[in-house]
Write a protein that holds these residues in place. Structure first.
Motif, mmCIF file in Angstrom:
data_model
loop_
_atom_site.group_PDB
_atom_site.id
_atom_site.type_symbol
_atom_site.label_atom_id
_atom_site.label_comp_id
_atom_site.label_asym_id
_atom_site.label_seq_id
_atom_site.Cartn_x
_atom_site.Cartn_y
_atom_site.Cartn_z
ATOM 1 N N PHE A 66 0.848 -1.196 0.000
ATOM 2 C CA PHE A 66 0.000 0.000 0.000
ATOM 3 C C PHE A 66 0.879 1.239 0.000
ATOM 4 O O PHE A 66 1.898 1.283 0.708
ATOM 5 C CB PHE A 66 -0.912 -0.002 1.235
ATOM 6 N N THR A 67 0.466 2.247 -0.762
ATOM 7 C CA THR A 67 1.218 3.504 -0.765
ATOM 8 C C THR A 67 0.944 4.251 0.540
ATOM 9 O O THR A 67 -0.086 4.034 1.198
ATOM 10 C CB THR A 67 0.763 4.413 -1.922
ATOM 11 N N ALA A 68 1.855 5.164 0.863
ATOM 12 C CA ALA A 68 1.659 5.986 2.065
ATOM 13 C C ALA A 68 0.342 6.743 1.946
ATOM 14 O O ALA A 68 -0.385 6.934 2.939
ATOM 15 C CB ALA A 68 2.824 6.960 2.205
ATOM 16 N N ASN A 69 0.013 7.158 0.731
ATOM 17 C CA ASN A 69 -1.218 7.926 0.523
ATOM 18 C C ASN A 69 -2.445 7.071 0.832
ATOM 19 O O ASN A 69 -3.394 7.528 1.483
ATOM 20 C CB ASN A 69 -1.241 8.429 -0.921
ATOM 21 N N ALA A 70 -2.418 5.803 0.372
ATOM 22 C CA ALA A 70 -3.558 4.911 0.650
ATOM 23 C C ALA A 70 -3.654 4.660 2.155
ATOM 24 O O ALA A 70 -4.764 4.549 2.705
ATOM 25 C CB ALA A 70 -3.398 3.598 -0.107
ATOM 26 N N ILE A 71 -2.506 4.590 2.819
ATOM 27 C CA ILE A 71 -2.535 4.349 4.277
ATOM 28 C C ILE A 71 -3.106 5.583 4.988
ATOM 29 O O ILE A 71 -3.862 5.460 5.958
ATOM 30 C CB ILE A 71 -1.122 3.958 4.794
ATOM 31 N N ARG A 72 -2.833 6.767 4.447
ATOM 32 C CA ARG A 72 -3.451 7.975 5.024
ATOM 33 C C ARG A 72 -4.966 7.953 4.795
ATOM 34 O O ARG A 72 -5.743 8.379 5.652
ATOM 35 C CB ARG A 72 -2.815 9.242 4.435
ATOM 36 N N CYS A 73 -5.395 7.448 3.638
ATOM 37 C CA CYS A 73 -6.850 7.319 3.393
ATOM 38 C C CYS A 73 -7.456 6.326 4.387
ATOM 39 O O CYS A 73 -8.552 6.556 4.914
ATOM 40 C CB CYS A 73 -7.131 6.841 1.965
ATOM 41 N N MET A 74 -6.730 5.222 4.653
ATOM 42 C CA MET A 74 -7.228 4.238 5.646
ATOM 43 C C MET A 74 -7.411 4.922 7.000
ATOM 44 O O MET A 74 -8.390 4.698 7.703
ATOM 45 C CB MET A 74 -6.221 3.087 5.828
ATOM 46 N N GLU A 75 -6.436 5.755 7.360
ATOM 47 C CA GLU A 75 -6.475 6.480 8.638
ATOM 48 C C GLU A 75 -7.747 7.336 8.726
ATOM 49 O O GLU A 75 -8.394 7.413 9.764
ATOM 50 C CB GLU A 75 -5.220 7.367 8.702
ATOM 51 N N GLN A 76 -8.085 7.977 7.596
ATOM 52 C CA GLN A 76 -9.300 8.814 7.550
ATOM 53 C C GLN A 76 -10.553 7.946 7.680
ATOM 54 O O GLN A 76 -11.536 8.364 8.262
ATOM 55 C CB GLN A 76 -9.399 9.553 6.206
ATOM 56 N N ILE A 77 -10.512 6.758 7.082
ATOM 57 C CA ILE A 77 -11.693 5.879 7.115
ATOM 58 C C ILE A 77 -11.884 5.364 8.537
ATOM 59 O O ILE A 77 -12.973 5.446 9.099
ATOM 60 C CB ILE A 77 -11.535 4.710 6.103
ATOM 61 N N ASP A 78 -10.826 4.840 9.125
ATOM 62 C CA ASP A 78 -10.821 4.408 10.527
ATOM 63 C C ASP A 78 -9.388 4.015 10.886
ATOM 64 O O ASP A 78 -8.827 3.099 10.272
ATOM 65 C CB ASP A 78 -11.758 3.198 10.724
ATOM 66 N N PRO A 79 -8.802 4.669 11.907
ATOM 67 C CA PRO A 79 -7.408 4.349 12.273
ATOM 68 C C PRO A 79 -7.227 2.868 12.614
ATOM 69 O O PRO A 79 -6.118 2.331 12.508
ATOM 70 C CB PRO A 79 -7.141 5.232 13.496
ATOM 71 N N ALA A 80 -8.316 2.171 12.968
ATOM 72 C CA ALA A 80 -8.193 0.740 13.300
ATOM 73 C C ALA A 80 -7.708 -0.063 12.093
ATOM 74 O O ALA A 80 -7.115 -1.144 12.244
ATOM 75 C CB ALA A 80 -9.546 0.204 13.769
ATOM 76 N N ILE A 81 -7.949 0.459 10.884
ATOM 77 C CA ILE A 81 -7.508 -0.257 9.669
ATOM 78 C C ILE A 81 -5.978 -0.223 9.593
ATOM 79 O O ILE A 81 -5.332 -1.215 9.254
ATOM 80 C CB ILE A 81 -8.143 0.374 8.409
#
Ligand code: FAD
Length: 451
Positions: free
Chosen positions: A55-70
């Motif tokens: 996963f790109t850092a950007n996608a991981i930042r999107c995951m963080e926005q969706i829910d940090p639990a991801i």
């Protein structure tokens, strides 16, 4: 139905078809926003293969926005940066290396580094798919995901009625809206676009893939310490090999891609039995490092035909209260390593919209049907062109990797002109302005709601 009932009214009820990475991430994000959701998965249980995914850092930042639990699930599942960073240079890179030529008689293992792009600190994180999905599923409360539920039909009643879902086991469920996260062979896409429409089905890209996981100590012997511990793409005529560390650096994920001019015999079956001999033939005469890695693939292994949705892209992702996301909408060949990352962006857009839908229904008195249709219309407008660009771009970059010119020193300079374009394409993926997307999404929905 799980998902908390909001003060002031009931939440809309969403069915997600498909419990792959995108379906489960979307469900986690909806639950966090108190949107009622159920996931219906056709398989007996969670059965992601043990191959790697990055996963790109950007996608991981999107995951963080969706829910940090991801993000916690990703990191607890053994994700590691794809470069073995050190204090002098902790960043991740994409590295393209000459996989074909043997340039030095004194050192036949020498490989010319062709190009490198800096993806920043933890620019990519690689993990095993099965371990990530397992950790992700644990974030979802019991009762949300139902396995052994293969969608067969969707019946949308007139006006304000619920949508009926019929499963192959004969059971029915009623919901307000359906999101198809059912992957490349999506049944929901076929229902939306129509049976017999070429856009309903994926098509062969004329590349086949062979994947394996290799213990790190063996990878080091095959490649050398630096190459084994860092992501590399070995390119050459008509084939390439990509690898990066996974599983807490105990293994590397290696995938060999080979061009295939022939038609694929069976559109319904994308995996066929293969053997190491197939790849030994494809990489015969390549640099010994590449051949060493090929020798570490199992003797018998699956041959994956790479299909995508590029030949006939979906003209729309939504129809009324039904919508497509992830590979169901835009299955791509994997050469940017960003299909799932793009699905994560979809999930961020959808959770933003469905939170607004609940607010519209509860506070502005908009009907559920109207609010959901407007939300999916907005999703289509925001997400379709970017996600279909990825499908196109992924094919193009693979053509660069497989240029026959890599075998001809007189044509190397010509072949190398691709790297500037590869950089631009990678940046478009890595530096996606997801905050801008959220703003655009909210505005797009509000404008439609205002009429
Ligand atoms: P899927 O993972 O396909 O999940 C769909 C789910 O729906 C499945 O569980 C399926 O059983 C279920 N389903 C299907 N039909 C029905 C039905 N009728 N009823 C109920 N359930 C149904 N992406 C990256 O971002 N990074 C990478 O490094 C990367 N590497 C890749 C390497 C390879 C070789 C390949 C092939 C792909 C790679 N990708 C990568 C792309 C990535 O794998 C996909 O984009 C991602 O898995 C899509 O997730 P999804 O949830 O949309 O679909």
């Amino acid at each position: 139905m799980p998902g908390t009932v909001l003060e002031g009214g009931e939440s809309v009820e969403i069915a997600i078809i498909g419990g792959g990475i995108v379906g489960v991430i979307l469900a986690v994000g909806l639950l966090r926003r108190n949107v009622k959701v159920r996931v219906f998965e056709q398989a007996q249980g969670f059965r992601e293969i043990g191959a790697g995914i990055a996963f790109t850092a950007n996608a991981i930042r999107c995951m963080e926005q969706i829910d940090p639990a991801i993000v916690t699930a990703l990191r607890t599942s053994g994700s590691v940066p794809t470069s073995d960073g050190n204090e002098d240079d902790p960043n991740d890179y994409l590295r393209w290396i000459d996989g074909y030529n043997q340039l030095r008689e004194d050192d036949p293992y020498y490989q010319r580094m062709l190009y490198k792009i800096d993806a920043g600190y933890r620019g990519f994180e690689g993990c095993r798919r099965d371990q990530f999905l397992e950790a992700l599923v644990k974030v979802v409360p019991p009762g949300v995901i139902e396995c052994k539920k293969r969608l067969e039909k969707i019946e949308e009643q007139e006006q304000e009625k619920k949508i009926s879902l019929k499963f192959v086991d004969g059971t029915m469920v009623e919901v307000d809206a359906v999101i198809g996260c059912d992957g490349i062979k999506s049944r929901v896409r076929e229902i939306i676009l129509g049976g017999g429409n070429p856009a309903s089905y994926p098509h062969y890209t004329h590349k086949v893939a062979y994947r394996t996981l290799i213990p790190m100590d063996e990878a080091i012997k095959a490649l050398d310490d630096y190459k084994a511990k860092n992501q590399h793409i070995h390119i050459g005529p008509n084939a390439h090999l990509i690898h990066y560390p996974v599983a807490g650096r105990k293994m590397i994920n290696a995938t060999a891609f080979v061009s295939d001019p022939n038609p694929w015999p069976n559109d319904k079956q994308m995996v066929a039995p293969g053997s190491r001999e197939d790849i030994e033939t494809a990489f015969a005469g390549w640099n010994p490092c590449v051949r060493n890695v090929v020798n570490l693939f199992p003797k018998k292994l699956d041959k994956w035909a790479v299909f995508d949705l590029w030949d006939y892209p979906a003209p729309y992702y939504n129809k009324g209260r039904i919508c497509l996301a992830g590979d169901a909408a835009h299955a791509s060949s994997p050469h940017h390593g960003a299909g799932a990352c793009t699905g994560v962006e979809d999930a961020l857009c959808l959770v933003t919209l469905l939170k607004q839908v609940n607010l519209s229904v509860q506070e502005s008195g908009l009907s559920k049907r109207k609010a959901l249709s407007l939300a999916f219309e907005t999703f289509n407008a925001i997400r379709r062109t970017r996600s279909q660009w990825l499908v196109n771009s992924s094919r193009r970059v693979c053509d660069f990797y497989h240029q026959p010119e890599w075998a001809n020193p007189a044509k190397w300079v010509k072949a190398e002109t691709c790297f500037e374009e590869l950089k631009d394409r990678s940046y478009k993926i890595w530096h996606f302005d997801y905050e801008g997307m959220i703003k655009e999404t909210l505005k797009g929905y509000a404008d439609r709601e205002a009429g």
